[in-house]
Design an enzyme around this catalytic site. Structure first.
Site, short mmCIF file in Angstrom:
data_model
loop_
_atom_site.label_atom_id
_atom_site.label_comp_id
_atom_site.label_asym_id
_atom_site.label_seq_id
_atom_site.Cartn_x
_atom_site.Cartn_y
_atom_site.Cartn_z
N CYS A 397 1.33 -4.32 4.50
CA CYS A 397 0.74 -4.02 3.20
C CYS A 397 1.70 -3.29 2.28
CB CYS A 397 -0.52 -3.16 3.37
SG CYS A 397 -1.93 -4.00 4.11
N MET A 398 2.56 -2.45 2.85
CA MET A 398 3.44 -1.60 2.05
C MET A 398 4.73 -2.31 1.64
SD MET A 398 3.15 2.22 3.69
CE MET A 398 3.85 1.75 5.28
#
Length: 409
Positions: A397-398
């Site tokens: 996600c990051m």
């Protein structure tokens, strides 16, 4: 590689990635607006930044180039005319298309250097930061107790979602909820005006000016011709059909696999429950497989621009078919334990970032899942996760991959 964006798999050696180091937008969240901001908790910023720096260093230590979202955005706005155009759009999307507040915000933001302006927009602008003479009842009375003229963007460190790289192009996403929709405006200007990307032949497979929703956490590039996407809380079937048409028309992609996952906050994106980590290995949260079954749709180009759709329910068999593998190894989060699996999935145990075939970055807190990955022959780099994980997103996600090496067949 001629294009500055080149991603033809989830697992090819990662060469360039885009991150966003969390900033003061995290500190501009308070309990009363958690729901509005789409967050469950408030990370402690100094530790979150230390953890993010450790994550970035882990990638750099593997020879990966790390680009920062906010810096790319500031570089894209170097021209005053472009900067003014961007700011007008950002103010309008923040609810201030015209009027006294618009004028005061614009004057305030233009008084900063460009990088500081970008950082401030992401952090949010409080009402007590600027002085303006209200000229209408609406400006005086509506949301009188709400402290912001421009909301913070506390989810911005999840760079996977506003955009996603596919082949030599990108989707610039119309995100589901208002709290995140402005993030992809930065992406639009990065692609159009940052010297690294502008006029370099980057395909925009889908822009942000749509009514139907799509987010990058649902987009997985399985190979140089197979693309997977989640039908989820954050990505609609209509958007999937749109992106499939564009890929079939203008790229080498001839297969889209749409996977229907539960529409809830704990499983908001496909990559929170399912990621590719090797040629024939995937992580999977066992709760999405009902007796081993999940609604899966295989899309292929048909005649006269139509799309052929096949419905299946055996995800493992589908993956074996579209990837031409005799067997697929689905590795269950938390070893499938009824308590450990949902606990580690809540902390993104399935949300692995693959940096090379069979080599991943994961949160250290998901130790059961990580040990199981090692038993399946995966090289695991653990990163710190006490504060970053409060945002409900893991290493995949990051990160927004920009360039990966092609796989060797």
């Amino acid at each position: 590689m001629q294009s500055p964006i080149h991603v033809t798999s989830e697992i090819g050696k990662l060469k360039t990635v885009m991150l966003h180091r969390p900033g003061h937008e995290i500190e501009n969240v308070y309990p009363d607006i958690l729901h509005r901001m789409l967050v469950d908790d408030i990370p402690y910023l100094p530790i979150a930044q230390e953890e993010h720096d450790y994550f970035a260093k882990t990638l750099k230590d593997q020879g990966i180039e790390v680009l920062y979202f906010a810096k790319l955005a500031a570089e894209a706005l170097a021209d005053d005319q472009v900067k003014n155009e961007f700011l007008e759009k950002m103010l309008a999307e923040s609810g201030h298309a015209a009027g006294a507040v618009h004028d005061a915000l614009k004057e305030y933001l233009l008084s900063m250097d460009t990088q500081a302006m970008v950082d401030k927009i992401i952090a949010g602008v409080r009402k007590d930061e600027i002085h303006t003479k209200f000229v209408s009842l609406a400006e005086m009375a509506e949301d009188a107790d709400y402290p912001f003229f421009m909301d913070p963007m506390p989810n911005a460190y999840f760079t996977r979602d506003p955009q996603a790289s596919i082949g030599d192009g990108i989707t610039i996403n119309h995100m589901t909820f208002k709290a995140r929709q402005r993030e992809s405006l930065f992406t639009e200007y990065i692609i159009k005006h940052n010297p690294r990307f502008a006029n370099k032949g980057v395909h925009v497979w889908r822009d942000r000016y749509h009514d139907t929703r799509i987010e990058g956490g649902d987009e997985l590039v399985l190979s140089d011709h197979v693309f997977a996407i989640g039908i989820s809380q954050r990505t609609s079937a209509d958007a999937i059909m749109d992106i499939a048409r564009n890929l079939f028309k203008d790229s080498n992609y001839d297969t889209v696999v749409a996977i229907h996952i539960p529409h809830n906050h704990a499983m908001m994106h496909l990559d929170t429950v399912f990621t590719m980590i090797n040629y024939d290995q995937f992580t999977v949260h066992p709760q999405i497989l009902d007796g081993g079954k999940i609604d899966t749709y295989i899309l292929h180009p048909g005649k006269d621009g139509e799309i052929e759709i096949q419905h299946r329910t055996d995800l493992q068999k589908v993956l074996e078919e579209v990837l031409d593998k005799p067997e697929i190894d689905l590795i269950p989060t938390g070893n499938g334990d009824p308590i450990v699996a949902p606990r580690e999935q809540w902390n993104d145990g399935s949300n692995t970032l693959t940096i090379a075939p069979g080599e991943v970055v994961t949160y250290d807190r998901n130790y059961v899942s990580n040990d199981l990955l090692r038993k399946h022959g995966i090289l695991v780099h653990e990163v710190r996760s006490s504060e970053l994980s409060r945002g409900r997103g893991g290493p995949r996600c990051m990160s927004c991959p920009i360039v990966r090496e092609d796989l060797k067949n």
